[in-house]
Scaffold this active site. Structure first.
Site, PDB file in Angstrom:
ATOM      1  N   ALA A 200       0.841  -1.190   0.000  1.00  0.00           N
ATOM      2  CA  ALA A 200       0.000   0.000   0.000  1.00  0.00           C
ATOM      3  C   ALA A 200       0.877   1.241   0.000  1.00  0.00           C
ATOM      4  O   ALA A 200       2.098   1.164  -0.157  1.00  0.00           O
ATOM      5  CB  ALA A 200      -0.937  -0.021   1.205  1.00  0.00           C
ATOM      6  N   ASP A 345     -11.048   5.646   7.305  1.00  0.00           N
ATOM      7  CA  ASP A 345     -10.470   5.286   6.004  1.00  0.00           C
ATOM      8  C   ASP A 345     -11.024   3.941   5.531  1.00  0.00           C
ATOM      9  O   ASP A 345     -10.268   3.002   5.264  1.00  0.00           O
ATOM     10  CB  ASP A 345      -8.943   5.218   6.125  1.00  0.00           C
ATOM     11  CG  ASP A 345      -8.257   5.150   4.753  1.00  0.00           C
ATOM     12  OD1 ASP A 345      -8.861   5.608   3.771  1.00  0.00           O
ATOM     13  OD2 ASP A 345      -7.134   4.625   4.683  1.00  0.00           O
TER      14      ASP A 345
END
Length: 701
Positions: A200, A345
């Site tokens: 990520a 998130d």
């Protein structure tokens, strides 16, 4: 954070050579551990795109890097003030890459080849964002979950930024693990994957087995240099935000919004903080039905290395599972409005459907806190919006900090009516963020609306959740899915502020608005509980009656129960008065020289009589009362009023649907049956008090 990307990751253990990004690995037979070869034996030197194009941003001294562990814009500015060439180079890099892309897009439109080059430009944009690094990837992730806003080609490309970014060197990652945990890799893990299973923007994940317990875990390692890169990008974005605000004359403090986002981003880079968040999140929501929150291993966690329970599954956005979307809505309600600690998130890379059908939450770096007064204000705003009380909604916006206290409330109310009435007219189940934002921009600018920094994360969380839901069902509306929980909370919460709001909502200028109570009860029945996520069918009156009784007879329903008893007493008082007057009129009708009847029933009595009818129908499981008994107007003339009384009495006499209530009573728990037995005594007491007060009042007048 932990994601099984497609295709499935390589086997955890292997005895063959593996090609990784910056090195090769070999299998150590003594330790049964896959380890990288020494630097001298490196065969492959592939560098990830971000490091290759922006590696110069990492050039900070150890003291400078340590000073960036927490977000402090003054420290960031002081560091890069001494490095003007790096700042200039970064500005040129951003301007050059994005400028070229925008130029090509403009050229495509001139040459009328935009459609032909659409997918190409989408892919180029993703590659540019990867080169620019974590800050820009995070911005892209925020909009990559909205299929209703982003064209499919761009959506597909940007969604790759959620968990499929070029990994950095495995050798660097393993060295970081050993340095941070203070032990050789083979002393901590008996086995570890030779390459990351997911990468990520801030880190990458390896699958491993703990030597101490044999448990399979995910080990997340932070990218080198991310703090330095993000710090500089935030400094630039913050400057641009201030410039845009001054030029565009925006009311919102855009720099404060950037600061809020930056603070959450810096907290996300602290894996110790993320572990604490994960533990708290697990304690609050880990027991919800079909919700999985992985365990954290704090002994093997530092600022740059996080060890947590391994989770297998697929992205929620890649499976058509509306049940889990509903679970997500319910869990989000608990996060935002029950406890105020929420996942800020929730992009698809952080929400998985496990192989046993549970919703798994991952990556707890970016969390938000929603204070109690703001939670209550948000609930009140939703109530007033649904009930089209735009005057109260304007006041809610002041409470939430969206509107300055100096704004003209009457003008704001008028403007909000024009903006929201079309969206609300479709019904609460059909209200979406898109509907609410239709013409709101102009209104916000005119009346100096501002977006508080805390609110940006809340809206982002809800918008991302709706985006995931839309991917499963294009007609899904997250507010429509959340409102039943809002209705239930308003009816059951003991907060003085919410009880005051409920009282004000149900009594408009002293008149009981039973239609609003019906709406709240009806919506609350749509809320699915964490124990049994079962929808109530509209035609199942027994289930409806049982749920209404189960709610009103509990301690949580005490406030609403008192209101219902009070309104029943008013209605029975009006019924008695109307019955007595009807009998008196019938007895005197055949007498010679009978005086013309003079009704003593007031407008208030008529309203109370109609409310009684609607309450009886509500408890009978009926949706509506008969057409002949509608809302009463206080301006009705006496002849029409007499006819209304006659119709009302007939309606009471003909109610037979109340019988299902008797069938449901034996199905109630014993404690609720006992509470139900006490109700008639409470009702008689209230009725006697009301009749006595009315008698004394009329005697004195």
């Amino acid at each position: 954070m932990i994601l099984t990307p497609a295709p499935l990751p390589p086997p955890l253990f292997s005895t063959t050579r593996h090609r990784v990004r910056q090195t090769t690995v070999y299998f150590n037979r003594k330790t049964n551990l896959l380890l990288p070869r020494t630097a001298a034996s490196v065969v492959v030197r592939d560098v990830d795109a971000f490091t290759e194009s922006s590696g110069y941003l990492f050039e900070l001294s150890s003291s400078e890097a340590e000073s960036l562990t927490d977000y402090n814009i003054s420290k960031i500015a002081s560091i890069y003030r001494k490095k003007p060439l790096i700042v200039l180079r970064r500005l040129l890099q951003i301007g050059n890459t994005l400028g070229k892309w925008l130029a090509f897009r403009y050229l495509d439109s001139i040459l009328e080849r935009s459609d032909l080059m659409f997918e190409v430009r989408a892919s180029q944009l993703r590659q540019i964002l990867v080169k620019l690094g974590p800050a820009y990837i995070k911005i892209a992730q925020a909009i990559s979950s909205r299929p209703d806003l982003i064209p499919p080609s761009y959506l597909n490309e940007l969604s790759l930024l959620q968990d499929r970014i070029s990994p950095f060197s495995t050798e660097v990652a393993f060295n970081t693990i050993e340095k941070e945990l203070g032990s050789p890799l083979d002393q901590i893990f008996s086995e570890i994957s030779p390459q990351p299973v997911a990468a990520a923007s801030l880190g990458q994940v390896y699958q491993a087995k703990l030597r101490s317990s044999g448990e399979i875990v995910a080990v997340k390692v932070q990218r080198p240099g991310v703090q330095a890169a993000i710090s500089l990008d935030i400094l630039i974005l913050r400057y641009l935000a201030g410039l845009i605000r001054r030029v565009g004359k925006f009311n919102t403090d855009l720099q404060a919004v950037v600061d809020e986002w930056a603070s959450s981003l810096f907290r996300e880079m602290d894996y110790v903080n993320e572990a604490k968040n994960g533990i708290k999140f697990r304690e609050l929501y880990g027991n919800l039905k079909d919700v999985l929150v992985p365990a954290m291993y704090v002994d093997n966690t530092t600022r740059k290395v996080l060890t947590m329970q391994w989770v297998e599954g697929q992205k929620l956005s890649e499976v058509k599972d509306l049940y889990l979307v509903e679970i997500g809505v319910y869990c989000s309600f608990n996060q935002l409005l029950e406890y105020g600690f929420y996942h800020a998130d929730p992009h698809p890379g952080n929400l998985l459907r496990t192989y046993d059908g549970k919703l798994a939450y991952l990556d707890f770096g970016m969390m938000g806190e929603f204070k109690q007064e703001l939670r209550d204000g948000f609930i009140q705003a939703c109530l007033h919006l649904v009930n089209k009380d735009y005057d109260a909604l304007a006041k809610d916006f002041v409470t939430l900090g969206l509107l300055p206290a100096t704004a003209d409330k009457d003008q704001v109310t008028k403007a909000l009516t024009g903006v929201f009435q079309n969206a609300v007219s479709k019904g609460v189940q059909n209200i979406s963020f898109g509907d609410l934002s239709g013409n709101l921009g102009t209104t916000m600018y005119k009346f100096k609306f501002q977006i508080p920094s805390y609110f940006s994360l809340v809206i982002r969380s809800l918008a991302v959740l709706e985006g995931i839901a839309i991917n499963n069902d294009p007609n899904y509306k997250v507010l429509g899915g959340t409102y039943p929980w809002i209705a239930r909370k308003v009816l059951t919460d003991t907060s003085p502020q919410l009880r005051s709001s409920l009282q004000a909502l149900l009594y408009e200028e002293g008149v009981f608005r039973i239609d609003r109570l019906e709406s709240l009860l009806s919506e609350s029945l749509r809320a699915r509980t964490e124990r049994a996520l079962v929808k109530v069918e509209d035609n199942d009156s027994n289930v409806v009656i049982k749920q209404i009784l189960s709610f009103t007879l509990t301690e949580k329903g005490a406030f609403v129960r008192e209101i219902l008893l009070q309104e029943f007493a008013k209605g029975l008082d009006a019924l008695g008065l109307a019955t007595f007057e009807s009998l008196t009129y019938a007895a005197s009708a055949n007498l010679p020289f009978a005086p013309s009847p003079q009704s003593s029933i007031s407008d208030e009595d008529m309203i109370n009589l109609r409310n009684l009818l609607r309450l009886l129908h509500l408890l009978s499981g009926s949706q509506k009362i008969e057409d002949g008994v509608g809302d009463f107007s206080p301006y009705t003339n006496k002849r029409v009023k007499s006819e209304e009384v006659y119709l009302a009495l007939n309606e009471v006499a003909s109610i037979q649907d109340i019988l299902p209530l008797l069938n449901v009573i034996p199905e109630l728990p014993t404690d609720l049956q006992q509470q139900l037995i006490r109700l008639p005594f409470d009702l008689v007491g209230k009725l006697v008090s009301r009749v006595a007060a009315r008698t004394i009042r009329r005697a004195l007048l």
